[in-house]
Design a protein around this motif. Structure first.
Motif, PDB file in Angstrom:
ATOM      1  N   HIS A 246       0.830  -1.203   0.000  1.00 59.59           N
ATOM      2  CA  HIS A 246       0.000   0.000   0.000  1.00 59.59           C
ATOM      3  C   HIS A 246       0.866   1.255   0.000  1.00 59.59           C
ATOM      4  O   HIS A 246       0.489   2.282  -0.580  1.00 59.59           O
ATOM      5  CB  HIS A 246      -0.930   0.008   1.208  1.00 59.59           C
ATOM      6  N   TYR A 247       2.026   1.193   0.654  1.00 58.69           N
ATOM      7  CA  TYR A 247       2.943   2.335   0.615  1.00 58.69           C
ATOM      8  C   TYR A 247       3.509   2.517  -0.793  1.00 58.69           C
ATOM      9  O   TYR A 247       3.713   3.646  -1.245  1.00 58.69           O
ATOM     10  CB  TYR A 247       4.077   2.141   1.629  1.00 58.69           C
ATOM     11  N   LEU A 248       3.765   1.414  -1.472  1.00 59.17           N
ATOM     12  CA  LEU A 248       4.197   1.512  -2.863  1.00 59.17           C
ATOM     13  C   LEU A 248       3.104   2.142  -3.714  1.00 59.17           C
ATOM     14  O   LEU A 248       3.377   2.969  -4.591  1.00 59.17           O
ATOM     15  CB  LEU A 248       4.562   0.119  -3.395  1.00 59.17           C
ATOM     16  N   THR A 249       1.855   1.783  -3.439  1.00 57.31           N
ATOM     17  CA  THR A 249       0.736   2.414  -4.135  1.00 57.31           C
ATOM     18  C   THR A 249       0.709   3.909  -3.856  1.00 57.31           C
ATOM     19  O   THR A 249       0.465   4.721  -4.757  1.00 57.31           O
ATOM     20  CB  THR A 249      -0.593   1.783  -3.690  1.00 57.31           C
ATOM     21  N   ALA A 250       0.998   4.282  -2.606  1.00 56.05           N
ATOM     22  CA  ALA A 250       1.021   5.704  -2.245  1.00 56.05           C
ATOM     23  C   ALA A 250       2.106   6.457  -3.003  1.00 56.05           C
ATOM     24  O   ALA A 250       1.912   7.613  -3.402  1.00 56.05           O
ATOM     25  CB  ALA A 250       1.231   5.853  -0.736  1.00 56.05           C
ATOM     26  N   VAL A 251       3.259   5.811  -3.226  1.00 56.59           N
ATOM     27  CA  VAL A 251       4.323   6.431  -4.029  1.00 56.59           C
ATOM     28  C   VAL A 251       3.782   6.776  -5.417  1.00 56.59           C
ATOM     29  O   VAL A 251       4.013   7.871  -5.944  1.00 56.59           O
ATOM     30  CB  VAL A 251       5.535   5.488  -4.171  1.00 56.59           C
ATOM     31  N   LEU A 252       3.047   5.850  -5.985  1.00 56.79           N
ATOM     32  CA  LEU A 252       2.551   6.036  -7.345  1.00 56.79           C
ATOM     33  C   LEU A 252       1.446   7.083  -7.400  1.00 56.79           C
ATOM     34  O   LEU A 252       1.304   7.794  -8.395  1.00 56.79           O
ATOM     35  CB  LEU A 252       2.067   4.690  -7.888  1.00 56.79           C
ATOM     36  N   ILE A 253       0.684   7.184  -6.323  1.00 56.82           N
ATOM     37  CA  ILE A 253      -0.354   8.224  -6.269  1.00 56.82           C
ATOM     38  C   ILE A 253       0.297   9.605  -6.183  1.00 56.82           C
ATOM     39  O   ILE A 253      -0.134  10.551  -6.856  1.00 56.82           O
ATOM     40  CB  ILE A 253      -1.298   7.977  -5.080  1.00 56.82           C
ATOM     41  N   THR A 254       1.346   9.740  -5.358  1.00 56.36           N
ATOM     42  CA  THR A 254       2.038  11.029  -5.299  1.00 56.36           C
ATOM     43  C   THR A 254       2.683  11.355  -6.639  1.00 56.36           C
ATOM     44  O   THR A 254       2.760  12.524  -7.031  1.00 56.36           O
ATOM     45  CB  THR A 254       3.102  11.045  -4.194  1.00 56.36           C
ATOM     46  N   MET A 255       3.114  10.331  -7.357  1.00 56.22           N
ATOM     47  CA  MET A 255       3.670  10.549  -8.689  1.00 56.22           C
ATOM     48  C   MET A 255       2.595  11.063  -9.636  1.00 56.22           C
ATOM     49  O   MET A 255       2.832  11.983 -10.439  1.00 56.22           O
ATOM     50  CB  MET A 255       4.255   9.243  -9.219  1.00 56.22           C
ATOM     51  N   LEU A 256       1.405  10.493  -9.541  1.00 55.89           N
ATOM     52  CA  LEU A 256       0.284  10.944 -10.362  1.00 55.89           C
ATOM     53  C   LEU A 256      -0.054  12.397 -10.062  1.00 55.89           C
ATOM     54  O   LEU A 256      -0.227  13.213 -10.974  1.00 55.89           O
ATOM     55  CB  LEU A 256      -0.924  10.041 -10.110  1.00 55.89           C
ATOM     56  N   VAL A 257      -0.130  12.727  -8.770  1.00 57.52           N
ATOM     57  CA  VAL A 257      -0.421  14.107  -8.372  1.00 57.52           C
ATOM     58  C   VAL A 257       0.665  15.042  -8.888  1.00 57.52           C
ATOM     59  O   VAL A 257       0.380  16.118  -9.429  1.00 57.52           O
ATOM     60  CB  VAL A 257      -0.548  14.209  -6.829  1.00 57.52           C
TER      61      VAL A 257
END
Length: 443
Positions: A298-309
């Motif tokens: 889930h933290y890896l998913t969060a990395v990708l969400i911040t990348m999207l933002v």
């Protein structure tokens, strides 16, 4: 779709009111279809981050051996980038994208025999095949988008299409988290009991087989996309006149251009830093926190969400801030964040990796677009060299894994991406001084 002249030239830039259009006027269907491909290979690339942990557990590998997942995948980029450039020089961008999708999909279907045999080498061959297909695909899609419209907005246009890559990565990690990770993590005592009961081998085989449905379904989708793209008419864009030898470009001429070598080095550092940072996150959290595999994912998913933002926030700002200067500043920010990961292992370091996603967001497309500036008839070949630099993703992770194995500290392994981001920062600040490569507010 018939047109009277190639798009992407100054005579077809479609300027209105002194503004440079971001999208190709009158040709949105092929633009949309190619942009969808960025989503697809985003899913694939970050599924490998899940595979590192899954294979480490199910095949009982060391951190160094598990990171060969990334090596196999991204070494395919290195091997096929130049052949892809030659293919497109002869037959054009569309042929490159269709060929890449077919190879991409076939590589994913190879996961079935690899899982049945339970042999790590076969998985690496499948991943290498996927990487070869993705290499051809990216070698075609990135320069196609950069050139598919007004040259003055090439960085912004490529950043826009690349903005659909992070949602793909998020979806890929979520699929891996819930369809590949079983959530069963036996401790040493549990493993001993399973060995005594004779169930440990079947448990490991079951964990290996969990990768099959995801990759088989994905392979079918990719092959279907290849069929759709092959039946879509593409307009001719700048410098794409198949059969006109004078427009094919020359490697000898390209290799004498120092600017392309600098961009290749920057992309090598960028991709290596990005992949080694992401693929080490789950093992990093397993070592320094009490997080489970799924929680760490889930933290890896969060990395990708911040990348999207970061991609959606930063791309509009490029109309006001020089893209190369922004790249340099973002490189410095990520260097500082990787230093935190090294010095503060645990949740603080994990959140630093999450924050790094925001600043990674613009790096690849901006380096790529800057690297293609001024290449003219050598654009396809230059694009292939920039994609070849993705081999950094094959080299950095095993080095980080080797440091972790030798020192017993995954935190120290993050020195490797730290050095990579320093390279990106240097490239960004260097490019910001080269007025001939700037656009928008730099003039």
């Amino acid at each position: 779709m018939q047109i009277s002249a190639p798009i992407g030239t100054s005579s077809n830039s479609g300027k209105t009111g002194g503004k440079h259009p971001l999208f190709p006027v009158g040709h949105m269907l092929p633009f949309v279809l190619v942009t969808v491909l960025f989503f697809l290979w985003g899913m694939s690339n970050n599924l490998t981050d899940i595979l590192v942990q899954q294979f480490k557990k199910s095949l009982e590998l060391s951190q160094f051996s598990a990171q060969l997942v990334q090596t196999a995948n991204f070494f395919g980029y290195f091997c096929m980038a130049i052949p892809a450039g030659l293919l497109m020089r002869r037959w054009g961008y569309k042929a490159g994208m269709v060929t890449g999708l077919v190879l991409f999909g076939l590589g994913m279907l190879l996961f079935l025999p690899a899982a049945v045999r339970g042999e790590y080498a076969m998985f690496l061959i499948a991943l290498f095949t996927v990487g070869c297909g993705a290499s051809i695909l990216e070698t075609a899609a990135n320069p196609f988008i950069a050139q598919f419209g007004d040259p003055a907005t090439s960085e912004q246009r490529l950043n826009f299409s690349q903005a659909f890559n992070p949602p793909g990565t998020v979806v890929g990690v979520l699929i891996g988290t819930y369809f590949i990770f079983s959530g069963v993590e036996p401790g040493p005592a549990d493993i001993e009991q399973m060995k005594v009961a004779g169930t440990y081998h079947s448990y490991l085989h079951g964990e290996i087989m969990r990768v099959v449905p995801t990759y088989m379904a994905f392979g079918v989708v990719v092959l279907l996309c290849a069929l759709i793209l092959s039946r879509t008419k593409f307009p001719v864009i700048q410098s794409e006149h198949e059969g006109a030898g004078e427009d094919h470009g020359s490697f000898a001429e390209l290799l004498r251009n120092p600017a392309i070598w600098i961009a290749v080095a920057a992309n090598f550092c960028n991709v290596g830093a990005q992949i080694s940072s992401w693929s080490s996150l789950i093992p990093y959290m397993k070592q320094y926190t009490v997080a489970s595999e799924r929680t760490a994912a889930h933290y890896l998913t969060a990395v990708l969400i911040t990348m999207l933002v970061g991609r959606f926030v930063s791309t509009p700002l490029m109309r006001y801030v020089r893209p190369s200067l922004m790249l340099g500043i973002y490189g410095v920010c990520n260097t500082v964040l990787m230093l935190i990961v090294v010095l503060r292992p645990g949740m603080v370091g994990a959140w630093a990796v999450v924050a790094s996603g925001f600043f990674i967001s613009i790096m690849y497309p901006t380096i790529f677009a800057l690297g293609l500036k001024g290449l003219g008839r050598n654009t396809k070949l230059g694009g292939s060299m920039l994609v070849m630099a993705i081999v950094g993703g094959a080299i950095f992770p095993p080095i980080a894994g080797l440091i972790a194995r030798q020192t017993g500290s995954l935190a120290l392994g993050y020195i490797v991406p730290l050095l990579g981001f320093i390279g990106v920062a240097v490239f960004g600040f260097y490019q910001s001084t080269q007025r001939s490569l700037l656009s928008g507010p730099a003039y």
